[in-house]
Write an enzyme that holds these catalytic residues in place. Structure first.
Site, PDB file in Angstrom:
ATOM      1  N   TYR A 131      -0.246   5.620  -1.023  1.00 43.49           N
ATOM      2  CA  TYR A 131       0.417   6.484  -0.050  1.00 43.49           C
ATOM      3  C   TYR A 131       1.445   7.322  -0.803  1.00 43.49           C
ATOM      4  O   TYR A 131       2.530   6.853  -1.144  1.00 43.49           O
ATOM      5  CB  TYR A 131       1.070   5.628   1.030  1.00 43.49           C
ATOM      6  CG  TYR A 131       1.708   6.393   2.181  1.00 43.49           C
ATOM      7  CD1 TYR A 131       1.524   7.758   2.360  1.00 43.49           C
ATOM      8  CD2 TYR A 131       2.502   5.724   3.112  1.00 43.49           C
ATOM      9  CE1 TYR A 131       2.106   8.435   3.409  1.00 43.49           C
ATOM     10  CE2 TYR A 131       3.084   6.387   4.170  1.00 43.49           C
ATOM     11  CZ  TYR A 131       2.894   7.735   4.316  1.00 43.49           C
ATOM     12  OH  TYR A 131       3.487   8.405   5.368  1.00 43.49           O
ATOM     13  N   LYS A 159      -3.639   8.578   0.364  1.00 43.23           N
ATOM     14  CA  LYS A 159      -3.136   9.449   1.423  1.00 43.23           C
ATOM     15  C   LYS A 159      -2.116  10.369   0.766  1.00 43.23           C
ATOM     16  O   LYS A 159      -1.080   9.920   0.281  1.00 43.23           O
ATOM     17  CB  LYS A 159      -2.480   8.642   2.539  1.00 43.23           C
ATOM     18  CG  LYS A 159      -1.828   9.518   3.611  1.00 43.23           C
ATOM     19  CD  LYS A 159      -1.118   8.690   4.677  1.00 43.23           C
ATOM     20  CE  LYS A 159      -0.408   9.590   5.687  1.00 43.23           C
ATOM     21  NZ  LYS A 159       0.298   8.794   6.738  1.00 43.23           N
TER      22      LYS A 159
END
Length: 286
Positions: A131, A159
């Site tokens: 992330y 992400k």
């Protein structure tokens, strides 16, 4: 993994407890409308404000919905400490992947980030999604570091919530073909898809889920006549939903639509202003 993964909110009842029926209904609805999976206990879920029992309730509800629909279940896990992150990941052996943030606050440098994820990937049984969200972590990553992460075994994707930056573009251009890049800034979903993103981890897709799924499909098929105007429409919705801290406006809209019992969030978040909720509702109905 590809498509739209919805990082579910945690709806609260008037007494402050988790509104479990509303959470189950939201999970079922987004999956029925075309989401490929759910992210449980992410930023949008206010995981920072949930205790261990509440996290288990959320995860159990999301897991059941994904099992019912044959969908992917991703869990938000990990912190800025490598040892405690490994412990947390070991508690989720049956999920499809774990979404693990770049270590925040301590700013370990890019070499420290690489060492952190290398250790986690070696020590935990769960496939990892990095992330990358530098405006929250205060730890930017270069394109070279992101590409190095993409080649570590058991790190299956990322992400990327850094906007349309050079690092995001370079990652999409040079990462391994089996490495799944998901757009993490909702407003930039369409251009990220145009450059090769596998999908989006997209809070805005609580609303207009089918349209977000259609956007991913259109870009993957090369249907630009559909993708371009639809991408602009959904970007306007996303911008309205992020006018105040996430997920405050989104919760206000879901409450106004009758899908959750309250718009409540937990401190230090405060409910969104009526003006922001009204503006987002207008975009959601156009």
């Amino acid at each position: 993994m590809e498509g739209i993964l919805v990082p579910l909110i945690t709806p609260f009842a008037a007494d402050g407890s988790i509104a479990t029926d509303a959470l189950a209904a939201l999970a079922d609805d987004v999956l029925t409308q075309g989401a490929a999976g759910i992210v449980a206990l992410g930023t949008t879920a206010e995981a920072f404000a949930l205790d261990a029992d509440e996290k288990r309730i959320v995860l159990d509800i999301c897991a059941q919905a994904c099992a019912d629909h044959g969908a992917s279940l991703i869990v938000g896990a990990g912190s800025n400490d490598t040892r405690s992150s490994a412990t947390a990941l070991a508690e989720h052996p049956h999920v499809d992947a774990a979404l693990v943030p770049v270590p925040y606050y301590v700013r370990p440098g890019e070499a420290g980030v690489l060492a952190h994820f290398t250790r986690l990937a070696a020590d935990t049984p769960v496939p990892l999604l990095v992330y990358h969200v530098p405006h929250r972590t205060a730890q930017p990553l270069s394109a070279a570091t992101l590409l190095t992460l993409s080649r570590i075994p058991d790190i299956v994707g990322a992400k990327v919530a850094s906007g349309m930056t050079e690092d995001a573009v370079a990652l999409l251009g040079d990462c391994p073909p089996d490495f799944a890049v998901f757009a993490g800034d909702d407003t930039y979903l369409s251009p990220m898809l145009a450059l090769g993103a596998r999908g989006g981890i997209t809070a805005s897709a609580h609303l207009a889920t089918a349209q977000f799924a259609r956007l991913v499909s259109a870009w993957h098929k090369g249907d630009m006549a559909t993708a371009r105007p639809l991408g602009h429409t959904l970007a306007r919705l996303a911008t309205a939903l992020f006018a105040e801290p996430n997920p405050t406006v989104l919760k206000g809209v879901l409450h106004a639509q009758g899908r959750i019992p309250t718009p409540d969030v937990r401190l230090p978040l405060l409910p969104a202003s009526p003006e922001s909720v009204a503006a987002a509702l207008t975009e959601a109905t156009e």
